[in-house]
Design an enzyme around this catalytic site. Structure first.
Site, PDB file in Angstrom:
ATOM      1  N   GLY A 189       0.837  -1.198   0.000  1.00  0.00           N
ATOM      2  CA  GLY A 189       0.000   0.000   0.000  1.00  0.00           C
ATOM      3  C   GLY A 189       0.867   1.240   0.000  1.00  0.00           C
ATOM      4  O   GLY A 189       2.082   1.170  -0.220  1.00  0.00           O
ATOM      5  N   HIS A 200     -14.203  10.081 -47.522  1.00  0.00           N
ATOM      6  CA  HIS A 200     -13.101  10.507 -48.393  1.00  0.00           C
ATOM      7  C   HIS A 200     -12.242   9.323 -48.834  1.00  0.00           C
ATOM      8  O   HIS A 200     -11.103   9.496 -49.245  1.00  0.00           O
ATOM      9  CB  HIS A 200     -12.251  11.567 -47.678  1.00  0.00           C
ATOM     10  CG  HIS A 200     -13.017  12.823 -47.395  1.00  0.00           C
ATOM     11  ND1 HIS A 200     -13.334  13.745 -48.368  1.00  0.00           N
ATOM     12  CD2 HIS A 200     -13.605  13.276 -46.252  1.00  0.00           C
ATOM     13  CE1 HIS A 200     -14.045  14.729 -47.833  1.00  0.00           C
ATOM     14  NE2 HIS A 200     -14.227  14.458 -46.546  1.00  0.00           N
TER      15      HIS A 200
END
Ligand code: M6R
Length: 609
Positions: free
Chosen positions: A101, A505
């Site tokens: 931790g 396109h």
């Protein structure tokens, strides 16, 4: 990531600790250590490197004892080294602890302890815990009270294993925010940060809850809540085998890591979001430096590059600073314009990617300031950067990056807000909203993960699809790029990502009935345009799947299937859209029988150019 093993019983503790730690090796680590009460004294051995290095060191030492703690460390505070490895002991060596931790207020605690005369030997946040415990033990004269007094002072997360020379039969465990279990045996008991460490000895466990402390003898386990009241718990029977336990019960590391994301984000944010500022203490870029910068590059590879694209948009939108993004393999050969007013931001999970590292070195040589956004502590990029932001996603094993990506994007958002605050571009009120949204983010991700069954089912509808196009606008387009890469990597399906308006396109020529178009639709200002683009795809016979926010009715006009996500604002909602895409890629790969954790031709860390 760090691992804990602890033992008290009639057997020799050493081999049980080593065995337990080796079962946690898959989590990754950079050093290992043990403490055992041996002939009335605590003997500690800790070494940088693999468990085999530790084993080599203890092989000829006579460390006989029946109680001990062990640890594998994955560096967060302080580089991998012998001195930073756990266990850490108090000055006279009478108390030893291991810790998983992060102690958020360790700097303040360390300063207080130094003023009381304590000397620190490591760079870790953990060492404050053992000295604080020593302080209270001398005051309280009782280890249980001293542990509670210590825990009352600590902010952050911990799983702790503790032994004390004066209590040679008692193993102590405490937990808040980091997992810790107690294994229940016959005339022996265990502690561990994860089930695999004890599966060889017992399948009966107690799951410690946040705030609880346990005093464990070989035949007695006493568990107390945070108010020191004894609690009675039910024993939990483990039903997994070793292999599935290592993956936390998930079938693959990729799926486990997708589900790790709420925690990865919590860890990334932990201690960083303060009331009116962001605490990124390894970044020393203030207003003056920012105003002096003439060019910002963001450079990375693969998924990390996609997180960089999000970062560009965050910085440009929030700070008004133009940003150039480039893939690292191109950047170096594009003759980039770099001088001592350039800021180069690099992102990397591993911190070892050859192209990214080469970009760092080139830019550094030309005088740029380097800011690394890195997951692996002590990695080359982390060491070579001038400023550092650790993403704290934890160990990522699957080749396909998931939780590291999400943590990188969140980190870039933190960084953009940090710069904006420095430059006075956002108000305290704006920042309050940013904070509130970020704090809710792990919960939002959890909600999406709860829908994973639906996404699995949905993926089966697309089993015969031959190609997948991801389209979106704005930030959604960058999410499309990551979603498409994830699908390619693990399912091997042909896939491309396009800005939605760009499709007509050229790429629209590829669309057929066996094409799937995934439209990411979180950007409100271009929603209608995106819907029109999806209509164009539908008209060519393609299947349409959309990921959008709840209450988006307009998308229903065109999509065959919709996955809904919560709305969390302009910048955070696209991050949420990525979670279903990760699950979709995973389940598509499973449907096609791919080896998701080890996709063909790919390596986790690309250390060649
Ligand atoms: O370790 P890094 O973040 O520097 O790695 C960069 C890429 O190699 C990595 O993101 C790659 O694209 C992953 N396989 C994506 O899932």
């Amino acid at each position: 990531m760090c691992g804990i093993a602890g033992y008290v019983g009639n057997k020799e503790a050493l081999s049980i600790l080593i065995n337990g730690l080796s079962k946690l090796e898959y989590r990754g680590y950079d050093s290992a250590g043990i403490s055992i009460i041996c002939d009335g004294n605590i003997k500690t051995v800790k070494k940088k490197g693999r468990i085999s290095v530790l084993e080599e060191f203890v092989k000829n030492d006579k460390i006989n004892g029946h109680i001990g703690i062990g640890h594998t460390r994955w560096a967060t505070h302080g580089e991998p080294s012998d001195k930073n490895s756990h266990p850490h002991t108090n000055t006279d060596g009478s108390i030893s602890i291991v810790h998983n931790g992060i102690i958020e207020n360790y700097i303040k605690l360390r300063d207080d302890l130094i003023s009381k005369g304590y000397k620190f030997l490591s760079d870790t946040d953990t060492e404050v815990v053992v000295h604080l415990l020593d302080y209270y033990y001398k005051k309280d004269k009782n280890i249980k009270d001293a542990v509670f007094s210590t825990l009352n002072q600590i902010e952050g997360t911990y799983a702790l294993g503790i032994i004390c020379k004066d209590y040679p039969d008692t193993l102590i465990a405490a937990r808040k925010g980091s997992p810790l279990i107690i294994g229940v045996g016959e005339n022996e008991n265990f502690i561990a940060s994860d089930v695999p460490a004890i599966l060889n000895y017992t399948k009966k466990i107690y799951l410690l809850d946040d705030g609880e402390v346990a005093l464990i003898n070989k035949d007695l386990i006493l568990i107390y809540d945070k108010n020191k009241n004894e609690v009675k718990k039910d024993i939990f029977e483990v039903t997994w085998d070793m292999e599935s336990a290592e993956k936390g019960g998930f079938e693959h590391f990729m799926l486990k890591e997708i589900f790790d994301q709420p925690k990865a984000i919590k860890d990334t944010l932990l201690g960083r979001l303060k009331n009116d500022y962001i605490n990124l203490d390894e970044i020393k870029i203030d207003k003056q430096i920012l105003e002096n910068i003439n060019r910002v590059y963001i450079v990375a590879c693969g998924t990390a590059y996609h997180a960089g694209l999000m970062g560009k948009k965050f910085i440009e939108s929030l700070c008004g600073i133009p940003v150039i993004t480039d893939v690292a393999s191109e950047f170096r050969y594009n003759n980039p314009i770099i001088d001592n007013k350039t800021l180069l931001i690099v992102l990397s999970q591993s911190g070892e990617t050859a192209d990214t590292l080469a970009a760092v070195r080139l830019a550094k040589e030309k005088g740029a300031r380097i800011l690394g956004v890195v997951n692996t502590v002590g990695s080359s990029i982390a060491r070579e950067a001038d400023d550092l932001l650790y993403t704290l996603a934890g160990l990522e094993i699957a080749v396909a990056s998931t939780k590291a990506y999400t943590s990188q994007v969140v980190s870039m958002y933190l960084l953009a807000n940090l710069f904006a605050l420095e430059l006075g571009k956002i108000s305290k009120n704006d920042f309050e909203n940013v904070k509130l949204t970020l704090e809710k983010l792990p919960g939002y991700i959890e909600d999406i993960l709860k829908e994973s069954d639906k996404i699995e089912k949905l993926s089966k509808e697309y089993i015969n699809i031959k190609n997948v196009f991801y389209i979106g606008r704005g930030l959604d387009y960058f999410i499309c790029k990551e979603g498409s890469l994830k699908l390619k990597e693990v399912s091997y399906l042909y896939s491309e990502a396009y800005p939605a308006g760009e499709l007509k396109h050229g790429p629209i020529a590829l669309l057929q009935e066996d094409s799937l178009v995934i439209g990411i639709a979180t950007c409100e200002n271009t929603m209608e345009k995106l819907v029109s683009n999806l209509q164009e795809c539908k008209a060519r016979g393609s299947k349409i799947l959309s990921i959008t926010t709840e209450n988006n009715n307009i998308i229903k006009k065109v999509a065959d299937n919709i996955i809904y996500i919560p709305y969390a604002g302009e910048f955070i909602t696209p991050i949420l859209a990525n979670i279903p895409l990760q699950l979709f890629a995973y389940y598509m790969a499973i449907n096609l029988g791919r080896d998701v954790d080890k996709p063909r031709n790919l390596a986790k860390s690309v250390t060649v150019e």
